[in-house]
Design an enzyme around this catalytic site. Structure first.
Site, PDB file in Angstrom:
ATOM      1  N   TYR A 145      21.940   1.472  86.687  1.00 29.36           N
ATOM      2  CA  TYR A 145      22.946   0.893  85.770  1.00 29.36           C
ATOM      3  C   TYR A 145      22.262  -0.008  84.750  1.00 29.36           C
ATOM      4  O   TYR A 145      22.609  -0.029  83.578  1.00 29.36           O
ATOM      5  CB  TYR A 145      23.989   0.099  86.571  1.00 29.36           C
ATOM      6  CG  TYR A 145      25.178  -0.309  85.725  1.00 29.36           C
ATOM      7  CD1 TYR A 145      26.326   0.487  85.692  1.00 29.36           C
ATOM      8  CD2 TYR A 145      25.150  -1.463  84.945  1.00 29.36           C
ATOM      9  CE1 TYR A 145      27.408   0.144  84.901  1.00 29.36           C
ATOM     10  CE2 TYR A 145      26.234  -1.811  84.152  1.00 29.36           C
ATOM     11  CZ  TYR A 145      27.359  -1.003  84.130  1.00 29.36           C
ATOM     12  OH  TYR A 145      28.430  -1.354  83.345  1.00 29.36           O
TER      13      TYR A 145
ATOM     14  N   PHE B 236      31.046  10.236  54.584  1.00 31.09           N
ATOM     15  CA  PHE B 236      31.177  11.125  55.732  1.00 31.09           C
ATOM     16  C   PHE B 236      32.426  10.686  56.495  1.00 31.09           C
ATOM     17  O   PHE B 236      32.734   9.497  56.557  1.00 31.09           O
ATOM     18  CB  PHE B 236      29.947  11.149  56.643  1.00 31.09           C
ATOM     19  CG  PHE B 236      30.145  12.147  57.746  1.00 31.09           C
ATOM     20  CD1 PHE B 236      30.136  13.495  57.476  1.00 31.09           C
ATOM     21  CD2 PHE B 236      30.438  11.735  59.042  1.00 31.09           C
ATOM     22  CE1 PHE B 236      30.408  14.437  58.472  1.00 31.09           C
ATOM     23  CE2 PHE B 236      30.712  12.668  60.044  1.00 31.09           C
ATOM     24  CZ  PHE B 236      30.690  14.022  59.756  1.00 31.09           C
ATOM     25  N   THR B 237      33.125  11.653  57.080  1.00 31.56           N
ATOM     26  CA  THR B 237      34.457  11.405  57.668  1.00 31.56           C
ATOM     27  C   THR B 237      34.483  10.205  58.623  1.00 31.56           C
ATOM     28  O   THR B 237      35.207   9.235  58.390  1.00 31.56           O
ATOM     29  CB  THR B 237      34.934  12.673  58.395  1.00 31.56           C
ATOM     30  OG1 THR B 237      33.911  13.086  59.317  1.00 31.56           O
ATOM     31  CG2 THR B 237      35.202  13.799  57.412  1.00 31.56           C
TER      32      THR B 237
ATOM     33  N   ASP C 234      22.164   6.399  57.602  1.00 31.45           N
ATOM     34  CA  ASP C 234      22.716   7.399  58.511  1.00 31.45           C
ATOM     35  C   ASP C 234      21.639   8.478  58.646  1.00 31.45           C
ATOM     36  O   ASP C 234      21.485   9.332  57.779  1.00 31.45           O
ATOM     37  CB  ASP C 234      24.021   7.977  57.957  1.00 31.45           C
ATOM     38  CG  ASP C 234      24.603   9.033  58.894  1.00 31.45           C
ATOM     39  OD1 ASP C 234      23.868   9.538  59.768  1.00 31.45           O
ATOM     40  OD2 ASP C 234      25.794   9.360  58.753  1.00 31.45           O
TER      41      ASP C 234
ATOM     42  N   LYS D 298      22.301  16.125  66.421  1.00 31.92           N
ATOM     43  CA  LYS D 298      21.871  17.039  65.353  1.00 31.92           C
ATOM     44  C   LYS D 298      20.341  17.175  65.408  1.00 31.92           C
ATOM     45  O   LYS D 298      19.810  17.881  66.250  1.00 31.92           O
ATOM     46  CB  LYS D 298      22.330  16.501  63.991  1.00 31.92           C
ATOM     47  CG  LYS D 298      23.818  16.732  63.697  1.00 31.92           C
ATOM     48  CD  LYS D 298      24.701  15.718  64.316  1.00 31.92           C
ATOM     49  CE  LYS D 298      26.119  15.728  63.777  1.00 31.92           C
ATOM     50  NZ  LYS D 298      26.994  14.815  64.533  1.00 31.92           N
TER      51      LYS D 298
ATOM     52  N   ARG E 228      35.494  22.092  54.868  1.00 31.30           N
ATOM     53  CA  ARG E 228      34.980  20.827  54.344  1.00 31.30           C
ATOM     54  C   ARG E 228      35.545  20.696  52.937  1.00 31.30           C
ATOM     55  O   ARG E 228      34.879  20.923  51.935  1.00 31.30           O
ATOM     56  CB  ARG E 228      33.448  20.803  54.297  1.00 31.30           C
ATOM     57  CG  ARG E 228      32.782  20.792  55.668  1.00 31.30           C
ATOM     58  CD  ARG E 228      32.631  19.448  56.343  1.00 31.30           C
ATOM     59  NE  ARG E 228      33.762  18.940  57.051  1.00 31.30           N
ATOM     60  CZ  ARG E 228      33.679  18.042  58.052  1.00 31.30           C
ATOM     61  NH1 ARG E 228      32.513  17.613  58.488  1.00 31.30           N
ATOM     62  NH2 ARG E 228      34.755  17.557  58.621  1.00 31.30           N
TER      63      ARG E 228
ATOM     64  N   PHE F 135      41.457  16.750  60.026  1.00 25.40           N
ATOM     65  CA  PHE F 135      40.893  18.109  60.087  1.00 25.40           C
ATOM     66  C   PHE F 135      40.677  18.587  61.525  1.00 25.40           C
ATOM     67  O   PHE F 135      40.702  19.779  61.789  1.00 25.40           O
ATOM     68  CB  PHE F 135      39.569  18.177  59.305  1.00 25.40           C
ATOM     69  CG  PHE F 135      38.521  17.204  59.773  1.00 25.40           C
ATOM     70  CD1 PHE F 135      38.527  15.898  59.330  1.00 25.40           C
ATOM     71  CD2 PHE F 135      37.540  17.599  60.666  1.00 25.40           C
ATOM     72  CE1 PHE F 135      37.566  14.992  59.778  1.00 25.40           C
ATOM     73  CE2 PHE F 135      36.571  16.706  61.103  1.00 25.40           C
ATOM     74  CZ  PHE F 135      36.591  15.398  60.674  1.00 25.40           C
TER      75      PHE F 135
END
Ligand code: PLI
Length: 461
Positions: A77, A129-130, A220, A263, A387, A453
């Site tokens: 933990y 970006f969303t 990002d 990604k 998009r 979306f």
């Protein structure tokens, strides 16, 4: 053929050890499935999908070394050995000082936005970006777009469409004052522009300008290695530098980062927040225990952190990126041979088809990109993502955003599909293109409040 005519193709720097079997469906089954899914590809069951290009997020194939690393996961933990391995990998390859693991990218965005943004602040960025913009807004800020105009033009062949327009930024600074700007939000390989890179020269100019004003740059870095590949291929002075070195240089021009490891970093789950500021780290380390878990696991299992640490190193291999982006370019060129209109230049993580040009008889309120994604699925079982106007959502006053780009994204999972799959995808898009004039649009019949979306539903007009 003369010897000099022989072209050397890209190819994968790996071979296949295990395969995942796919269900093949009939057109009748797909018509039924997409109707039941409200013409939203996010609401399809994945077992009804043949080639899944919904996203490159968490859909990567891990290497044998990553799978072996899972067995080394320390599930303590507190103070897990795996956390220290992840911390060391981030410090070594990206150069940020302090890190807080999170279960994925948006959790890092939530924490960082809550710490840095005050009500009334303005956050300039190289295209929205969303999830990033939503967290900035939920923290009381307003996002403002400062990307170059070329990024909004699908056919501009600018090599660095992710660049910041410095004049636009100066205008924002003049209007609101540097004190109202907690940071500039910079994405490497801009997702919504079509996977388009930022140049090193632009980042250096931005660094010099923000340093004078005392404004942070928050990175990002979800697809930073793909951005580095394009710098290596296109920017003067970088042809002989490794992706590893270019990534480190990019990160050194920024003050902190949020990362979706799902990604670039070749895993199925995970993310982190990084910063060079002790105060910000201290607050984030405290906040993560509220939203995610203790600061040495942040919502991840020890084994996940092991896989990310290995994946980061694998993502920076030049041969990996050459094959990864080589595959995307192969698909793009195939589509272009069939005259399918796609965003230029071909981006890093997928092909973005211009739905406005594909279906010019539909208005943006008839959801051309949503419609096209459904039609491609019906044709071949290939799943893609809208998009465009649906992803863009609504402004605070309830009005729809009308983005210039109305795109369908054919996103490529890393190390998953073969060249024959690419051929099937391009042939399917070409056959939908042939019957484009007979395609009718959609109307929205259900709209959720946030990130519509993902869950909105539609009916055929
Ligand atoms: O999906 P997350 O929460 O791990 O990461 C959010 C996120 C942040 N920034 C960028 C540039 C992204 O692309 C991103 C997630 N993208 C998804 C899911 C995609 O399909 O593009």
């Amino acid at each position: 053929m003369k010897k000099s005519d022989i072209k050397h193709s890209w190819a994968e720097p790996y071979k296949i050890k295990m395969v995942e079997l796919l269900k093949m469906t009939t057109k009748q089954q797909r018509i039924k499935a997409i109707k039941e899914a409200g013409y939203n590809t996010f609401l399809l069951k994945s077992e009804d999908v043949y080639i899944d290009l919904l996203t490159d997020s968490g859909t990567n194939a891990m290497s044998d070394i990553q799978w072996a690393a899972l067995m080394l996961g320390d599930e303590a933990y507190a103070g897990s050995k795996s956390y220290y391995k992840l911390e060391a990998a981030i410090q070594k390859y990206y150069g940020y000082k302090y890190i807080v693991p999170t279960h994925q990218g948006r959790a890092a965005e939530n924490i960082l936005s809550k710490i840095l943004i005050k009500k009334g602040d303005v956050i300039p960025g190289n295209m929205y970006f969303t999830t990033t913009r939503l967290h900035q807004e939920l923290a009381g800020g307003t996002f403002t777009d400062i990307i170059i105009d070329e990024a909004h033009d699908p056919y501009s062949d600018h090599p660095f469409k992710g660049n910041v327009d410095m004049a636009k930024l100066e205008k924002v600074v003049k209007k609101y004052g540097a004190k109202k700007i907690p940071y500039i939000s910079i994405a490497t390989n801009v997702n919504m522009a079509g996977g388009q890179p930022v140049s090193m020269a632009n980042l250096k100019e931005l660094r010099a300008y923000t340093k004078k004003l005392g404004i942070r740059i928050i990175h990002d870095m979800t697809r930073v290695a793909e951005n580095a590949y394009f710098i290596q291929q296109r920017e003067k002075g970088y042809a002989k530098k490794s992706i590893k070195d270019i990534v480190k240089e990019i990160c050194s021009l920024t003050d902190g980062a949020t990362m979706s490891a799902k990604k670039d970093a070749l895993v199925n789950i995970g993310g982190f927040m990084a910063t060079n500021e002790w105060d910000v780290f201290e607050e984030a380390r405290n906040m993560v225990v509220v939203y995610e878990g203790l600061h040495t696991y942040g919502g991840l299992a020890g084994r996940d952190m092991e896989a990310i640490a290995v994946g980061i190193a694998e993502s920076l291999d030049d041969n990996h990126q050459r094959a990864r982006i080589g595959q995307v370019e192969y698909l793009g060129h195939k589509m272009m041979e069939y005259n399918v209109p796609i965003v230029q230049p071909i981006g890093g993580h997928g092909i973005f088809v211009d739905a406005k040009k594909f279906l010019p008889h539909l208005t943006q309120d008839q959801f051309p990109a949503q419609t096209l994604a459904a039609e491609v699925y019906i044709d071949s079982g290939v799943r893609t993502m809208e998009r465009g106007i649906v992803s863009a959502g609504r402004k605070a006053n309830g009005e729809n955003y009308y983005p210039k780009l109305e795109l369908v994204r054919f996103t490529m999972p890393r190390r998953v599909y073969t060249q024959a799959h690419m051929d099937v995808i391009a042939e399917s898009v070409a056959s939908v293109y042939e019957r484009r004039n007979s395609i009718k649009g959609l109307k929205m019949v259900y709209e959720p409040k946030y990130l519509r979306f993902f869950q909105a539903k539609f009916e055929k007009l």
